[in-house]
Design an enzyme around this catalytic site. Structure first.
Site, PDB file in Angstrom:
ATOM      1  N   CYS A  89      77.750   8.076  68.244  1.00 49.36           N
ATOM      2  CA  CYS A  89      78.126   7.216  67.117  1.00 49.36           C
ATOM      3  C   CYS A  89      77.810   7.798  65.737  1.00 49.36           C
ATOM      4  CB  CYS A  89      77.439   5.858  67.246  1.00 49.36           C
ATOM      5  SG  CYS A  89      77.859   4.958  68.749  1.00 49.36           S
ATOM      6  N   HIS A 150      75.854   2.261  60.586  1.00 50.13           N
ATOM      7  CA  HIS A 150      75.067   3.211  61.384  1.00 50.13           C
ATOM      8  C   HIS A 150      74.908   4.564  60.692  1.00 50.13           C
ATOM      9  CE1 HIS A 150      73.886   4.330  65.817  1.00 50.13           C
ATOM     10  NE2 HIS A 150      72.840   4.201  65.002  1.00 50.13           N
TER      11      HIS A 150
END
Length: 592
Positions: A89, A150
């Protein structure tokens, strides 16, 4: 004797001579302005999380229903060799935002941690990096991010927000500064640093048992030690427990939070309501900005575990909870696309759909698969080189500009979205740094036959696992693997029992000579070639090796964002609504 016009008046011919060029200039300027506006479409970028390329109907799935994404592909251009720059990610999204390999920003693992672990860590996307949002913001675009970030939050204090989306070119943010993890849903097994937590709890139990044994020995007269010493030892054990439980015991409170712009508005998050909240925010953003150019990045929480799915979709698919979540995601995408049509923006909007990397094969609950399907491709999330971890959907639509129903089999990258979006927005790609992506506009419009990428490099953390060579003259697509993860159990195609496969150490196999595949004939990477089966084996491996060496000469050291000092939880950096550590609030209630 020459005739002269009366003083103070221009002769008719002279007047016409002056007005002609002036009118021409005005007409040209008007045409330039119209052309500039035409080249500044609205831009809608939709990114799924952990979606396998084989989960969509338009990529061959016949058992999951994804009609909205399939229609998007029918109305636009579909890429079949679209590749994530990283199989995890945080680094993948860093590359997507900047058009650069994540290690150029320090957003890759040196060793150990491969993604950000805490909202209260100090690592994140450096402030000197330029995102496509920042470039388009300078071009007059409204720039919004809804969903997952993130990429970090703070550097030195709770409110400096140095890594925050609003410090990277977005003028509106609604969503998770972190990512979904099992810890966000009560009752699920822990995910964040699960092995470390298990060891710390084991050490605490052992130390507590030791103190209890000493206390019993003291009581029975077997051990000559003062009660002050026993209490001191018990206090040390208690302090040890408190020191780690202050972070790990409250993962849901610290990491699973919702922000609007700079404010925490829900802590901890209520996951069951997030699909509805994100849809309302996306539709509202489109409506608010329909009269000006906008960039909207919808970074979906679907289909990352835990697979929180609304009752409307539970039990509706043929593939359990994961299938339900995929079909809910497709509905969500359809509703956002419908908002463009409602406001008459469909033909004025450049729309893109993708996933940050391949499906998570190791995500399981007993015998139930909670991760995606990567189609015919080998491997999955976390694996640096195998196609299953990096081959992702790539769908582009701009009615009237991009041809409908076109399929492109050229290798492209998520990093290409940066220069593509910058070009469409009228901006300029930064010239003071290496940009690894190339604009896709010529390829999408059909004015270029081949991708601008001759070579692409596939990393796992800081380690180069594989490289591919698109030999355009012959049409062959070579893939060289220098390292591959060791699957566990053998032959399963994943690293079960671990979160994801490792990048280095005992968990990988170094290949010397390297493995060679011809993806144009063997996309599943099932049959490695050898000098006996491929006469050009040595020549291909040598040519790719030269490209790797040239690529490595473009690398330069940068501060590592995933170092231990940047990755650990720091209470003074923890985003909080209310008074720390009593952080608790909801969208419908006041901070406490």
């Amino acid at each position: 004797m020459a005739l002269r016009a009366p003083r103070g008046r221009a002769a008719p011919a002279a007047r016409d001579f002056l007005w002609g060029p002036l009118l021409l200039c005005l007409l040209l300027r008007t045409s330039e302005l119209k052309a500039a506006n035409a080249l500044q479409p609205n831009i809608l970028l939709i990114m799924a999380d952990d979606l396998g390329i084989g989960d969509l109907g338009c990529y061959g799935n016949r058992t999951l229903r994804t009609p909205n994404i399939d229609q998007l592909a029918e109305e636009g251009v579909r890429l079949t060799q679209h590749l994530a720059a990283a199989p995890l990610c945080t680094p993948s999204r860093s590359s997507f935002l900047t058009g650069r390999h994540s290690f150029r920003s320090g957003m890759e693992a040196d060793d150990g941690y491969r993604a950000l672990q805490w909202n209260a860590g100090s690592g994140g996307l450096p402030t000197n990096e330029t995102t496509f949002a920042r470039v388009l913001q300078q071009q007059g675009y409204a720039t919004g991010l809804i969903g997952k970030w993130h990429q970090g939050v703070n550097c030195e204090s709770r409110n400096d927000h140095c890594h925050h989306p609003l410090n990277h070119g977005f003028d509106y943010f609604y969503g998770m500064p972190f990512t979904l993890v099992n810890d966000c849903q009560p009752g699920r097994p822990p995910e964040v640093d699960a092995m470390t937590r298990s060891r710390l709890w084991q050490y605490t139990q052992m130390a507590a048992l030791g103190v209890l044994t000493i206390a019993v020995g003291k009581t029975c007269g077997f051990i000559s030690v003062s009660w002050k010493g026993v209490l001191g030892a018990a206090s040390l054990v208690f302090l040890f427990f408190v020191s780690w439980y202050a972070s790990f015991g409250f993962v849901r409170r610290w990491n699973c939070i919702l922000m609007r712009d700079h404010d925490v508005i829900e802590q901890p998050m209520v996951l069951e309501s997030m699909a509805g909240h994100m849809l309302r925010e996306a539709v509202s953003y489109i409506e608010r900005n329909k009269h000006r150019p906008f960039l909207l990045f919808v970074s979906l929480l679907h289909v990352h575990i835990p697979l929180v799915t609304t009752k409307r979709f539970l039990g509706k698919s043929q593939h359990g909870l994961y299938g339900d979540n995929v079909e809910e995601m497709d509905w969500l995408v359809g509703e956002i696309l419908k908002a463009l049509e409602v406001h008459g923006l469909k033909n004025m909007t450049f729309t893109y759909f993708t996933s940050d990397h391949g499906g998570h094969l190791e995500a399981r609950d007993g015998h139930s698969q909670l991760g995606g399907w990567n189609g015919i491709f080998r491997g999955g999330k976390g694996m640096g080189g195998w196609e299953g971890g990096i081959r992702v959907p790539g769908i582009f639509r701009w009615p009237g500009v991009l041809p409908a129903g076109r399929v492109i089999h050229e290798p492209t990258s998520l990093m290409d979205v940066f220069p593509t979006v910058v070009q469409l927005g009228g901006g300029h790609v930064p010239q003071d740094r290496v940009i690894d992506g190339h604009s896709l506009v010529p390829l999408l419009q059909g004015t270029a036959e081949h991708s601008a990428h001759e070579f692409l490099f596939h990393y796992c953390g800081k380690y180069l696992h594989a490289a591919r060579w698109h030999e355009k003259d012959s049409g062959r697509l070579w893939k060289v693997h220098y390292m591959t993860p060791q699957f566990h159990p053998k032959g399963t195609g994943a690293c079960y029992g671990q979160g994801v496969c490792p990048c280095s150490g005992d968990g990988v196999t170094q290949h010397s000579p390297p493995l060679l595949f011809d993806l144009s004939r063997d996309p599943s990477e099932a049959w490695p070639l050898a000098p006996s089966s491929e006469p050009r084996y040595h020549a291909v491996v040598a040519r790719v090796g030269e490209a790797v060496e040239q690529h490595r000469r473009t690398l330069s050291p940068v501060p590592p964002q995933f170092s231990l000092s940047n990755i650990i939880w720091k209470p003074w950096l923890q985003p909080c609504c209310g008074t720390f550590p009593l952080c608790m609030c909801g969208q419908d209630r006041d901070p406490q």
